[in-house]
Design an enzyme around this catalytic site. Structure first.
Site, PDB file in Angstrom:
ATOM      1  N   SER A  45       0.823  -1.245   0.009  1.00 31.33           N
ATOM      2  CA  SER A  45       0.002   0.051  -0.222  1.00 31.33           C
ATOM      3  C   SER A  45       0.681   1.122  -0.046  1.00 31.33           C
ATOM      4  CB  SER A  45      -1.080  -0.221   1.383  1.00 31.33           C
ATOM      5  OG  SER A  45      -0.268  -0.010   2.271  1.00 31.33           O
ATOM      6  N   HIS A  47      -5.388  -3.899  -2.065  1.00 30.81           N
ATOM      7  CA  HIS A  47      -4.967  -3.077  -2.984  1.00 30.81           C
ATOM      8  C   HIS A  47      -4.748  -3.459  -4.382  1.00 30.81           C
ATOM      9  CE1 HIS A  47      -4.581   0.721  -0.443  1.00 30.81           C
ATOM     10  NE2 HIS A  47      -4.298   0.001   0.552  1.00 30.81           N
ATOM     11  N   LYS A  65     -12.204  -0.160  -0.539  1.00 29.96           N
ATOM     12  CA  LYS A  65     -11.462   0.491  -1.501  1.00 29.96           C
ATOM     13  C   LYS A  65     -12.110   0.248  -3.090  1.00 29.96           C
ATOM     14  CE  LYS A  65      -7.234   0.104   1.028  1.00 29.96           C
ATOM     15  NZ  LYS A  65      -7.926  -0.546   2.473  1.00 29.96           N
TER      16      LYS A  65
END
Length: 401
Positions: free
Chosen positions: A188, A216, A245
Protein backbone atom coordinates in the site's frame (compact mmCIF):
# COMPACT_ATOMS: atom_id res chain seq x y z
CA UNK A 1 -9.21 14.89 42.75
CA UNK A 2 -6.64 13.69 40.23
CA UNK A 3 -3.74 11.84 41.83
CA UNK A 4 -0.18 13.01 41.21
CA UNK A 5 0.64 9.80 39.33
CA UNK A 6 -2.28 10.40 36.98
CA UNK A 7 -1.20 14.00 36.42
CA UNK A 8 2.22 12.68 35.41
CA UNK A 9 0.54 10.31 32.97
CA UNK A 10 -1.30 13.15 31.22
CA UNK A 11 1.88 15.25 31.21
CA UNK A 12 3.64 12.37 29.46
CA UNK A 13 0.88 12.11 26.84
CA UNK A 14 1.09 15.85 26.13
CA UNK A 15 4.87 15.66 25.87
CA UNK A 16 4.64 12.77 23.42
CA UNK A 17 2.15 14.68 21.26
CA UNK A 18 4.43 17.73 21.30
CA UNK A 19 7.38 15.56 20.24
CA UNK A 20 5.37 14.01 17.40
CA UNK A 21 4.46 17.49 16.18
CA UNK A 22 8.03 18.80 16.49
CA UNK A 23 9.25 15.98 14.23
CA UNK A 24 6.64 16.85 11.60
CA UNK A 25 4.88 13.52 12.17
CA UNK A 26 1.45 14.81 13.18
CA UNK A 27 -1.21 13.41 10.87
CA UNK A 28 -3.92 16.05 10.48
CA UNK A 29 -7.56 15.21 9.86
CA UNK A 30 -9.00 17.29 7.06
CA UNK A 31 -12.78 17.49 6.94
CA UNK A 32 -14.42 16.51 3.64
CA UNK A 33 -17.87 17.99 3.00
CA UNK A 34 -18.84 15.97 -0.07
CA UNK A 35 -18.98 12.48 -1.48
CA UNK A 36 -15.75 10.73 -2.28
CA UNK A 37 -14.70 11.36 -5.87
CA UNK A 38 -12.12 12.87 -8.17
CA UNK A 39 -13.23 16.29 -6.87
CA UNK A 40 -14.09 16.76 -3.19
CA UNK A 41 -15.04 19.74 -1.00
CA UNK A 42 -12.47 20.64 1.65
CA UNK A 43 -12.45 23.86 3.62
CA UNK A 44 -15.37 25.29 1.66
CA UNK A 45 -13.86 24.82 -1.80
CA UNK A 46 -13.60 22.09 -4.41
CA UNK A 47 -10.19 20.45 -4.78
CA UNK A 48 -8.80 17.59 -6.86
CA UNK A 49 -8.49 14.38 -4.85
CA UNK A 50 -5.42 12.30 -5.59
CA UNK A 51 -4.96 10.25 -2.45
CA UNK A 52 -8.01 7.99 -2.16
CA UNK A 53 -8.26 4.22 -2.54
CA UNK A 54 -11.20 4.85 -4.86
CA UNK A 55 -9.55 3.00 -7.75
CA UNK A 56 -12.63 2.41 -9.90
CA UNK A 57 -14.37 5.64 -8.88
CA UNK A 58 -17.30 3.75 -7.32
CA UNK A 59 -17.27 5.24 -3.81
CA UNK A 60 -19.46 8.16 -4.89
CA UNK A 61 -21.24 6.35 -7.73
CA UNK A 62 -24.99 6.96 -7.55
CA UNK A 63 -25.83 3.32 -8.33
CA UNK A 64 -23.67 2.13 -5.45
CA UNK A 65 -25.18 4.71 -3.10
CA UNK A 66 -28.75 3.87 -4.09
CA UNK A 67 -28.12 0.15 -3.68
CA UNK A 68 -27.05 0.81 -0.11
CA UNK A 69 -30.12 2.97 0.52
CA UNK A 70 -32.49 0.31 -0.83
CA UNK A 71 -30.83 -2.33 1.29
CA UNK A 72 -31.08 -0.30 4.46
CA UNK A 73 -34.74 0.44 3.76
CA UNK A 74 -35.39 -3.31 3.63
CA UNK A 75 -33.09 -4.62 6.35
CA UNK A 76 -32.71 -1.62 8.67
CA UNK A 77 -29.54 -0.09 10.06
CA UNK A 78 -28.08 -3.32 11.37
CA UNK A 79 -28.61 -6.57 13.23
CA UNK A 80 -27.75 -5.37 16.75
CA UNK A 81 -25.90 -8.62 17.19
CA UNK A 82 -22.98 -10.81 16.28
CA UNK A 83 -23.84 -13.29 13.58
CA UNK A 84 -23.80 -16.57 15.48
CA UNK A 85 -26.43 -15.27 17.92
CA UNK A 86 -29.03 -13.57 15.76
CA UNK A 87 -27.12 -11.52 13.25
CA UNK A 88 -26.98 -13.30 9.88
CA UNK A 89 -29.26 -11.84 7.23
CA UNK A 90 -29.95 -13.22 3.79
CA UNK A 91 -27.94 -10.36 2.30
CA UNK A 92 -24.86 -11.43 4.27
CA UNK A 93 -25.03 -14.85 2.64
CA UNK A 94 -25.63 -13.23 -0.75
CA UNK A 95 -22.55 -11.07 -0.39
CA UNK A 96 -20.39 -13.99 0.76
CA UNK A 97 -21.51 -16.00 -2.27
CA UNK A 98 -21.01 -13.05 -4.62
CA UNK A 99 -17.47 -12.16 -3.56
CA UNK A 100 -16.38 -15.82 -3.53
CA UNK A 101 -17.77 -16.38 -7.03
CA UNK A 102 -16.24 -13.15 -8.34
CA UNK A 103 -12.80 -13.99 -7.02
CA UNK A 104 -12.94 -17.70 -7.84
CA UNK A 105 -13.04 -19.34 -4.40
CA UNK A 106 -15.32 -21.93 -2.83
CA UNK A 107 -16.58 -19.68 -0.03
CA UNK A 108 -15.97 -16.48 1.93
CA UNK A 109 -16.54 -15.02 5.39
CA UNK A 110 -17.36 -11.36 6.14
CA UNK A 111 -15.78 -9.12 8.77
CA UNK A 112 -16.65 -5.66 10.04
CA UNK A 113 -13.26 -4.42 8.80
CA UNK A 114 -10.47 -5.70 6.59
CA UNK A 115 -8.14 -5.23 9.56
CA UNK A 116 -10.27 -7.80 11.38
CA UNK A 117 -9.96 -10.24 8.48
CA UNK A 118 -6.18 -10.25 8.85
CA UNK A 119 -6.56 -10.25 12.61
CA UNK A 120 -8.76 -13.33 12.46
CA UNK A 121 -7.15 -15.62 9.90
CA UNK A 122 -3.96 -16.87 11.56
CA UNK A 123 -4.87 -17.87 15.11
CA UNK A 124 -7.63 -20.37 14.24
CA UNK A 125 -5.60 -22.08 11.51
CA UNK A 126 -2.02 -22.21 12.80
CA UNK A 127 -0.51 -23.24 16.13
CA UNK A 128 2.89 -23.47 17.78
CA UNK A 129 3.86 -26.41 15.56
CA UNK A 130 3.44 -24.24 12.44
CA UNK A 131 5.36 -21.39 10.82
CA UNK A 132 4.37 -18.10 9.22
CA UNK A 133 6.84 -16.59 6.75
CA UNK A 134 5.84 -12.94 6.27
CA UNK A 135 7.02 -10.21 3.90
CA UNK A 136 8.80 -7.44 5.81
CA UNK A 137 6.61 -4.72 4.25
CA UNK A 138 3.30 -6.39 5.02
CA UNK A 139 0.40 -4.26 6.22
CA UNK A 140 0.09 -3.58 9.94
CA UNK A 141 -3.02 -5.74 10.10
CA UNK A 142 -1.07 -8.81 8.92
CA UNK A 143 1.65 -8.06 11.46
CA UNK A 144 -0.91 -7.79 14.26
CA UNK A 145 -2.72 -10.92 13.09
CA UNK A 146 0.51 -12.90 13.15
CA UNK A 147 1.23 -11.64 16.67
CA UNK A 148 -2.05 -13.16 17.87
CA UNK A 149 -0.96 -16.58 16.64
CA UNK A 150 1.42 -18.98 18.42
CA UNK A 151 3.08 -20.12 15.22
CA UNK A 152 6.80 -19.51 14.76
CA UNK A 153 7.49 -16.29 12.85
CA UNK A 154 9.95 -15.64 10.05
CA UNK A 155 10.33 -12.45 7.98
CA UNK A 156 11.77 -12.16 4.50
CA UNK A 157 12.95 -9.04 2.71
CA UNK A 158 10.27 -7.56 0.46
CA UNK A 159 10.02 -9.42 -2.85
CA UNK A 160 13.44 -11.03 -2.22
CA UNK A 161 12.96 -14.60 -3.36
CA UNK A 162 16.40 -15.72 -2.21
CA UNK A 163 15.63 -14.52 1.30
CA UNK A 164 12.19 -16.11 1.15
CA UNK A 165 13.73 -19.45 0.20
CA UNK A 166 16.24 -19.15 3.03
CA UNK A 167 13.41 -18.57 5.52
CA UNK A 168 11.42 -21.50 4.10
CA UNK A 169 14.46 -23.75 4.50
CA UNK A 170 14.88 -22.51 8.07
CA UNK A 171 11.23 -23.16 8.90
CA UNK A 172 11.45 -26.66 7.46
CA UNK A 173 14.69 -27.34 9.35
CA UNK A 174 12.97 -26.17 12.54
CA UNK A 175 10.38 -28.90 12.03
CA UNK A 176 7.34 -26.82 11.06
CA UNK A 177 4.18 -28.88 10.58
CA UNK A 178 2.62 -26.40 8.16
CA UNK A 179 4.16 -23.28 6.64
CA UNK A 180 2.17 -20.34 5.30
CA UNK A 181 3.73 -17.55 3.26
CA UNK A 182 1.91 -14.28 4.01
CA UNK A 183 2.18 -11.27 1.73
CA UNK A 184 0.36 -8.23 0.49
CA UNK A 185 -0.72 -8.67 -3.11
CA UNK A 186 0.17 -5.02 -3.68
CA UNK A 187 2.02 -3.02 -1.04
CA UNK A 188 0.00 0.00 0.00
CA UNK A 189 2.80 2.48 0.65
CA UNK A 190 4.95 1.60 -2.36
CA UNK A 191 2.70 0.28 -5.11
CA UNK A 192 4.86 -2.81 -5.57
CA UNK A 193 3.02 -5.90 -6.81
CA UNK A 194 4.08 -9.08 -5.03
CA UNK A 195 6.01 -11.65 -7.08
CA UNK A 196 3.33 -14.27 -6.66
CA UNK A 197 4.48 -16.43 -9.58
CA UNK A 198 7.89 -16.84 -7.92
CA UNK A 199 6.27 -17.25 -4.50
CA UNK A 200 4.03 -19.97 -5.93
CA UNK A 201 7.07 -21.83 -7.22
CA UNK A 202 8.80 -21.70 -3.83
CA UNK A 203 5.60 -22.67 -2.03
CA UNK A 204 5.32 -25.77 -4.21
CA UNK A 205 8.97 -26.65 -3.63
CA UNK A 206 8.73 -26.36 0.15
CA UNK A 207 5.13 -27.57 0.55
CA UNK A 208 3.87 -24.21 1.86
CA UNK A 209 0.49 -22.50 1.80
CA UNK A 210 0.01 -18.94 0.50
CA UNK A 211 -2.01 -16.16 2.11
CA UNK A 212 -2.46 -12.89 0.17
CA UNK A 213 -3.93 -9.60 1.37
CA UNK A 214 -5.37 -8.15 -1.85
CA UNK A 215 -6.96 -4.98 -0.46
CA UNK A 216 -4.99 -2.86 -2.94
CA UNK A 217 -5.58 -5.20 -5.88
CA UNK A 218 -9.14 -6.56 -5.77
CA UNK A 219 -11.34 -4.98 -8.41
CA UNK A 220 -8.66 -3.67 -10.74
CA UNK A 221 -5.62 -5.95 -11.05
CA UNK A 222 -5.72 -8.97 -13.32
CA UNK A 223 -8.50 -10.34 -15.55
CA UNK A 224 -11.93 -9.02 -14.44
CA UNK A 225 -10.10 -7.28 -11.61
CA UNK A 226 -9.84 -10.51 -9.64
CA UNK A 227 -6.59 -9.42 -8.01
CA UNK A 228 -2.87 -10.00 -7.84
CA UNK A 229 -3.06 -13.80 -8.00
CA UNK A 230 -5.14 -13.57 -11.20
CA UNK A 231 -2.71 -10.94 -12.52
CA UNK A 232 0.06 -13.55 -12.14
CA UNK A 233 -2.14 -16.50 -13.09
CA UNK A 234 -1.48 -18.54 -9.95
CA UNK A 235 -3.54 -20.26 -7.27
CA UNK A 236 -3.41 -19.29 -3.61
CA UNK A 237 -4.92 -20.77 -0.46
CA UNK A 238 -6.27 -17.76 1.43
CA UNK A 239 -7.26 -14.30 0.22
CA UNK A 240 -8.16 -11.37 2.44
CA UNK A 241 -9.75 -8.27 0.98
CA UNK A 242 -11.96 -5.26 1.55
CA UNK A 243 -15.10 -3.48 0.40
CA UNK A 244 -13.49 -0.22 1.49
CA UNK A 245 -11.41 0.48 -1.60
CA UNK A 246 -12.20 -0.44 -5.22
CA UNK A 247 -15.34 -2.41 -4.33
CA UNK A 248 -17.47 0.54 -3.27
CA UNK A 249 -15.28 2.38 -0.81
CA UNK A 250 -17.40 1.74 2.28
CA UNK A 251 -15.90 -0.62 4.87
CA UNK A 252 -15.78 -4.27 5.81
CA UNK A 253 -13.49 -7.13 4.91
CA UNK A 254 -13.57 -10.75 3.88
CA UNK A 255 -11.56 -13.94 3.67
CA UNK A 256 -11.92 -16.22 0.65
CA UNK A 257 -10.78 -19.84 0.90
CA UNK A 258 -11.91 -23.43 0.62
CA UNK A 259 -15.28 -24.15 2.19
CA UNK A 260 -13.86 -26.08 5.15
CA UNK A 261 -11.48 -23.23 5.98
CA UNK A 262 -14.38 -20.76 6.03
CA UNK A 263 -16.39 -23.15 8.20
CA UNK A 264 -13.59 -23.35 10.76
CA UNK A 265 -13.11 -19.57 10.76
CA UNK A 266 -16.80 -19.10 11.49
CA UNK A 267 -16.33 -21.27 14.58
CA UNK A 268 -13.02 -19.86 15.80
CA UNK A 269 -12.13 -16.44 14.36
CA UNK A 270 -12.54 -14.04 17.27
CA UNK A 271 -13.09 -10.81 15.26
CA UNK A 272 -15.95 -12.60 13.49
CA UNK A 273 -17.46 -14.16 16.59
CA UNK A 274 -17.36 -11.02 18.72
CA UNK A 275 -18.15 -8.20 16.25
CA UNK A 276 -21.54 -7.12 14.98
CA UNK A 277 -22.52 -8.31 11.53
CA UNK A 278 -21.62 -6.06 8.60
CA UNK A 279 -24.20 -3.29 8.16
CA UNK A 280 -26.83 -4.12 5.51
CA UNK A 281 -26.24 -0.85 3.62
CA UNK A 282 -22.57 -1.79 3.20
CA UNK A 283 -23.61 -5.21 1.89
CA UNK A 284 -25.96 -3.67 -0.67
CA UNK A 285 -23.41 -1.14 -1.90
CA UNK A 286 -20.71 -3.81 -2.10
CA UNK A 287 -22.91 -6.14 -4.13
CA UNK A 288 -23.53 -3.38 -6.67
CA UNK A 289 -19.82 -2.55 -6.81
CA UNK A 290 -18.97 -6.21 -7.47
CA UNK A 291 -21.57 -6.31 -10.24
CA UNK A 292 -19.98 -3.29 -11.93
CA UNK A 293 -16.38 -4.38 -11.37
CA UNK A 294 -16.94 -7.87 -12.74
CA UNK A 295 -18.53 -6.82 -16.03
CA UNK A 296 -17.68 -4.96 -19.23
CA UNK A 297 -17.98 -1.60 -17.49
CA UNK A 298 -15.35 -2.79 -15.04
CA UNK A 299 -13.02 -3.55 -17.96
CA UNK A 300 -13.49 -0.01 -19.26
CA UNK A 301 -12.82 1.47 -15.82
CA UNK A 302 -9.66 -0.59 -15.42
CA UNK A 303 -8.42 0.53 -18.84
CA UNK A 304 -8.96 4.18 -17.88
CA UNK A 305 -7.31 3.68 -14.49
CA UNK A 306 -4.07 2.35 -15.94
CA UNK A 307 -4.06 4.94 -18.73
CA UNK A 308 -4.31 7.61 -16.03
CA UNK A 309 -1.46 6.04 -14.07
CA UNK A 310 0.80 5.92 -17.15
CA UNK A 311 0.08 9.55 -18.06
CA UNK A 312 0.68 10.80 -14.52
CA UNK A 313 3.86 8.78 -14.03
CA UNK A 314 5.37 10.04 -17.30
CA UNK A 315 4.51 13.69 -16.63
CA UNK A 316 5.79 13.62 -13.03
CA UNK A 317 9.04 11.99 -14.10
CA UNK A 318 9.51 14.65 -16.76
CA UNK A 319 8.87 17.32 -14.12
CA UNK A 320 11.81 15.98 -12.11
CA UNK A 321 10.09 14.21 -9.22
CA UNK A 322 11.47 11.05 -7.66
CA UNK A 323 8.87 8.29 -8.07
CA UNK A 324 9.03 4.69 -6.98
CA UNK A 325 9.00 2.43 -10.07
CA UNK A 326 6.01 0.29 -10.97
CA UNK A 327 2.73 0.08 -12.82
CA UNK A 328 0.27 0.10 -9.93
CA UNK A 329 -2.06 3.14 -9.54
CA UNK A 330 -0.36 3.83 -6.20
CA UNK A 331 2.46 6.17 -7.24
CA UNK A 332 4.56 7.49 -4.31
CA UNK A 333 6.36 10.81 -4.72
CA UNK A 334 9.46 10.39 -2.57
CA UNK A 335 10.55 13.37 -0.47
CA UNK A 336 12.51 11.81 2.40
CA UNK A 337 11.92 14.37 5.13
CA UNK A 338 8.71 14.16 7.17
CA UNK A 339 8.33 17.91 7.62
CA UNK A 340 8.91 18.47 3.90
CA UNK A 341 6.17 15.97 3.08
CA UNK A 342 3.73 17.76 5.37
CA UNK A 343 4.68 21.16 3.90
CA UNK A 344 4.26 19.82 0.37
CA UNK A 345 0.79 18.48 1.16
CA UNK A 346 -0.21 21.81 2.69
CA UNK A 347 1.08 23.77 -0.32
CA UNK A 348 -0.64 21.38 -2.73
CA UNK A 349 -3.94 21.95 -0.93
CA UNK A 350 -3.48 25.70 -1.34
CA UNK A 351 -3.06 25.00 -5.05
CA UNK A 352 -6.25 22.96 -5.17
CA UNK A 353 -4.97 19.38 -4.77
CA UNK A 354 -5.78 17.13 -1.85
CA UNK A 355 -2.93 14.77 -0.95
CA UNK A 356 -1.40 13.56 2.31
CA UNK A 357 2.20 13.36 3.48
CA UNK A 358 3.14 9.92 4.81
CA UNK A 359 5.92 9.57 7.34
CA UNK A 360 7.06 7.40 10.24
CA UNK A 361 5.63 5.13 11.62
CA UNK A 362 3.51 4.53 8.49
CA UNK A 363 6.71 4.36 6.42
CA UNK A 364 10.34 3.97 7.57
CA UNK A 365 12.18 7.01 8.89
CA UNK A 366 13.81 9.01 6.11
CA UNK A 367 11.36 7.71 3.49
CA UNK A 368 8.55 10.26 3.84
CA UNK A 369 6.45 10.67 0.74
CA UNK A 370 3.29 11.89 -0.90
CA UNK A 371 1.37 8.76 -1.82
CA UNK A 372 -0.63 9.72 -4.88
CA UNK A 373 -3.30 7.35 -6.14
CA UNK A 374 -5.01 7.27 -9.49
CA UNK A 375 -8.70 6.63 -10.01
CA UNK A 376 -10.69 5.70 -13.08
CA UNK A 377 -12.79 8.77 -12.24
CA UNK A 378 -9.88 11.11 -12.98
CA UNK A 379 -9.71 12.79 -16.38
CA UNK A 380 -6.52 13.49 -18.30
CA UNK A 381 -7.20 17.20 -17.77
CA UNK A 382 -7.31 16.71 -14.01
CA UNK A 383 -4.05 14.75 -14.10
CA UNK A 384 -2.36 17.55 -16.02
CA UNK A 385 -3.69 20.09 -13.50
CA UNK A 386 -2.25 18.08 -10.62
CA UNK A 387 1.16 17.79 -12.26
CA UNK A 388 1.20 21.56 -12.81
CA UNK A 389 0.27 22.16 -9.16
CA UNK A 390 2.94 19.74 -7.96
CA UNK A 391 5.52 21.40 -10.17
CA UNK A 392 4.67 24.74 -8.56
CA UNK A 393 4.76 23.30 -5.03
CA UNK A 394 8.01 21.51 -5.82
CA UNK A 395 9.66 24.72 -6.98
CA UNK A 396 8.37 26.65 -3.99
CA UNK A 397 9.91 24.09 -1.61
CA UNK A 398 13.12 23.54 -3.55
CA UNK A 399 12.28 19.96 -4.57
CA UNK A 400 12.44 20.44 -8.35
CA UNK A 401 14.04 23.09 -10.50
Amino acid sequence: MTQASNLAFYDRVRAELADIDAQGLTKPERIIASRQGSVITVGGRDVLNFCANNYLGLAGDERVAQAGIRTQERWGAGTASVRFICGTLEIHKELERSVADYLGFEDSILFAAAFDANGGIFEPLFGEEDAIVSDSLNHASIIDGVRLCKAKRYRFLTSDMDDLEAKLKEARADGARNIVIATDGAFSMDGYIAKLKDIRGLADRYDALIMVDDCHATGFLGPQGRGSYAYHGVDIDFLTGTFGKALGGAMGGFICAKAEIVSLLKQRARPYLFSNALAPAVCGSSLEAIRIAGGEEGDALRKQLFANAARYRAAMTEAGFNLLPGEHPIIPVMLGDAKLAQDFAARALELGVYVIGFSFPVVPRGQARIRTQMSAAHTFEQIDQVVDAFRTAGRDLGIVG
